[in-house]
Motif scaffolding. Structure first.
Motif, PDB file in Angstrom:
ATOM      1  N   SER A  27       0.830  -1.196   0.000  1.00 23.56           N
ATOM      2  CA  SER A  27       0.000   0.000   0.000  1.00 23.56           C
ATOM      3  C   SER A  27       0.863   1.243   0.000  1.00 23.56           C
ATOM      4  O   SER A  27       1.863   1.325   0.726  1.00 23.56           O
ATOM      5  N   THR A  28       0.476   2.220  -0.797  1.00 26.60           N
ATOM      6  CA  THR A  28       1.174   3.501  -0.804  1.00 26.60           C
ATOM      7  C   THR A  28       0.903   4.286   0.475  1.00 26.60           C
ATOM      8  O   THR A  28       1.563   5.290   0.734  1.00 26.60           O
ATOM      9  N   PRO A  31       4.207   4.151   3.705  1.00 24.17           N
ATOM     10  CA  PRO A  31       5.506   4.429   3.077  1.00 24.17           C
ATOM     11  C   PRO A  31       6.662   3.818   3.859  1.00 24.17           C
ATOM     12  O   PRO A  31       6.683   3.855   5.089  1.00 24.17           O
ATOM     13  N   ALA A  36       8.892   7.266  -1.000  1.00 24.58           N
ATOM     14  CA  ALA A  36       7.495   6.982  -0.684  1.00 24.58           C
ATOM     15  C   ALA A  36       6.948   7.975   0.334  1.00 24.58           C
ATOM     16  O   ALA A  36       5.784   8.393   0.245  1.00 24.58           O
ATOM     17  N   GLN A  39       6.201  11.255  -1.454  1.00 23.39           N
ATOM     18  CA  GLN A  39       4.990  11.122  -2.255  1.00 23.39           C
ATOM     19  C   GLN A  39       3.748  11.047  -1.367  1.00 23.39           C
ATOM     20  O   GLN A  39       2.698  11.603  -1.708  1.00 23.39           O
ATOM     21  N   PHE A  40       3.871  10.392  -0.228  1.00 20.73           N
ATOM     22  CA  PHE A  40       2.758  10.320   0.719  1.00 20.73           C
ATOM     23  C   PHE A  40       2.443  11.707   1.275  1.00 20.73           C
ATOM     24  O   PHE A  40       1.269  12.086   1.426  1.00 20.73           O
ATOM     25  N   TRP A 179       6.793  -1.311 -10.158  1.00 23.45           N
ATOM     26  CA  TRP A 179       6.123  -0.648  -9.036  1.00 23.45           C
ATOM     27  C   TRP A 179       6.337  -1.421  -7.749  1.00 23.45           C
ATOM     28  O   TRP A 179       6.009  -2.603  -7.650  1.00 23.45           O
ATOM     29  N   PRO A 181       4.893  -0.577  -4.297  1.00 23.19           N
ATOM     30  CA  PRO A 181       3.975   0.406  -3.707  1.00 23.19           C
ATOM     31  C   PRO A 181       4.485   1.085  -2.447  1.00 23.19           C
ATOM     32  O   PRO A 181       4.329   2.304  -2.295  1.00 23.19           O
ATOM     33  N   SER A 182       5.076   0.341  -1.536  1.00 24.39           N
ATOM     34  CA  SER A 182       5.479   0.939  -0.265  1.00 24.39           C
ATOM     35  C   SER A 182       6.790   1.705  -0.366  1.00 24.39           C
ATOM     36  O   SER A 182       7.161   2.416   0.571  1.00 24.39           O
ATOM     37  N   GLY A 185       6.450   5.507  -6.227  1.00 22.33           N
ATOM     38  CA  GLY A 185       5.560   5.426  -7.376  1.00 22.33           C
ATOM     39  C   GLY A 185       6.126   4.607  -8.522  1.00 22.33           C
ATOM     40  O   GLY A 185       7.334   4.402  -8.632  1.00 22.33           O
TER      41      GLY A 185
END
Length: 354
Positions: A27-28, A31, A36, A39-40, A179, A181-182, A185
């Motif tokens: 999951s993004t 992070p 990450a 971006q979060f 990708w 995710p954690s 991007g």
């Protein structure tokens, strides 16, 4: 009408329930590295701004709805008109500009910062200071090459924690997308050009996540797109250096007579034309048409998606199409007898650095 509302309520409940499903650290919103986290932060900032705007607009809408509603039947009086009010015009022009600056300045700063891969262009790059990994996406597996060490692996990416890892991305057949995710991007892997970016893996978050992070293909690429997964194993710098040494000194071993038979069968069936069984694969990338199997016995998954056990390994060798439709290994070696499958499985399980 009541049945429709019951159905909508049920769908809403199912959606809410499924939103909590999934593997850890896929999951993004969790992070696990500097990229990450940046971006979060931008996602939270933009969401906060949008929520504030919605709340203010709804508050004004509610106020206007109540304040200027028709008081009684037949009341045709118009409220005071404010069209052309300069103060209001300036106010609702300046506020969006300010909000865009609040969002735009950090966004542009982070985007340019995360696009800085100049260190990869240095002719005498020190791998101790800048680790580079060449990622090649294939239908439907991943190859990871460490050019400074001459190491090639597949399906499981090994990286050090708390430092930048630079990726050079390319596809060998169709467009894919890399990708984790954690960690950050996604970025496309193309056949006609190479894309570059870097990621970082936080040591504390890595410990919380367990042994692996999860990576995926994020670009529809064929019937097994959803099964084109890979694992990322972050480790402290010292352990990573030990892993590099073990790969540089890699030697095959056949622990049993059955494994020895499997080794001979592996050659007879011409598996070596596609699969290397040593991390020192000096063939050009065009010749690497199958995943490198050097550390197959240490992997956590079969074909990237099935738990590593005898049952799944035998099923994969016997009928790859049933597990990953459209893969290139399907039908490449003909039907195998049960004892041949057993021998091949024993040989593959013995491919380890230990």
């Amino acid at each position: 009408m009541w049945k429709t509302w019951r159905l909508l309520s049920l769908l809403l409940l199912v959606t809410l329930t499924l939103s909590g499903c999934g593997e850890p650290f896929v999951s993004t919103l969790r992070p696990a590295g500097e990229v990450a986290e940046d971006q979060f932060y931008l996602m939270v900032l933009s969401t906060f701004i949008m929520v504030v705007v919605v709340i203010v607009v709804m508050a004004i809408f509610t106020y206007v709805l109540v304040k200027f509603r028709r008081k009684k039947s037949g009341d045709e009086a118009l409220p005071k008109q404010v069209e052309g009010n300069k103060k209001l015009e300036i106010l609702w022009t300046v506020i969006p500009i300010i909000l865009l600056l609040i969002l735009g300045v950090p966004t542009v700063t982070h985007v340019f910062g995360q696009a800085d891969t100049k260190v990869m262009d240095k002719e005498k790059r020190n791998p101790e200071d800048a680790l580079v990994v060449n990622v090649r996406a294939n239908l439907y597996w991943w190859e990871f090459e460490y050019p400074d060490y001459g190491i090639v692996t597949s399906q499981e990416l090994i990286v050090p924690t708390d430092e930048k890892v630079y990726f050079q991305l390319k596809a060998s057949d169709v467009k894919h997308s890399f990708w984790i995710p954690s960690a950050g991007g996604k970025m496309d892997t193309n056949t006609e050009n190479e894309n570059r970016f870097f990621l970082m893996f936080d040591s504390k978050k890595s410990a919380e996540a367990g042994e692996y992070f999860y990576g995926k293909c994020a670009e529809l690429c064929g019937p097994s797109h959803a099964l084109m997964d890979f694992k990322v194993k972050p480790m402290p710098k010292k352990e990573f250096q030990d892993w590099v040494k073990s790969m540089e000194n890699y030697e095959q071993s056949t622990a049993s007579a059955t494994a020895g038979q499997g080794k001979e069968l592996f050659k007879e069936k011409n598996c070596l034309s596609c699969h290397a069984v040593t991390p020192k694969d000096e063939r050009p990338e065009q010749a690497r048409t199958g995943p490198n199997l050097a550390t197959f016995g240490e992997r956590s998954k079969i074909a990237g998606v099935k738990d590593f056990n005898d049952e799944n390994l035998h099923a994969w060798i016997k009928d790859p199409e049933s597990i990953k439709p459209g893969n290139k290994m399907t039908g490449s070696y003909g039907e195998l007898k049960d004892d041949e499958i057993q021998a091949l499985a024993e040989y593959l399980k013995g491919l380890k650095t230990e």
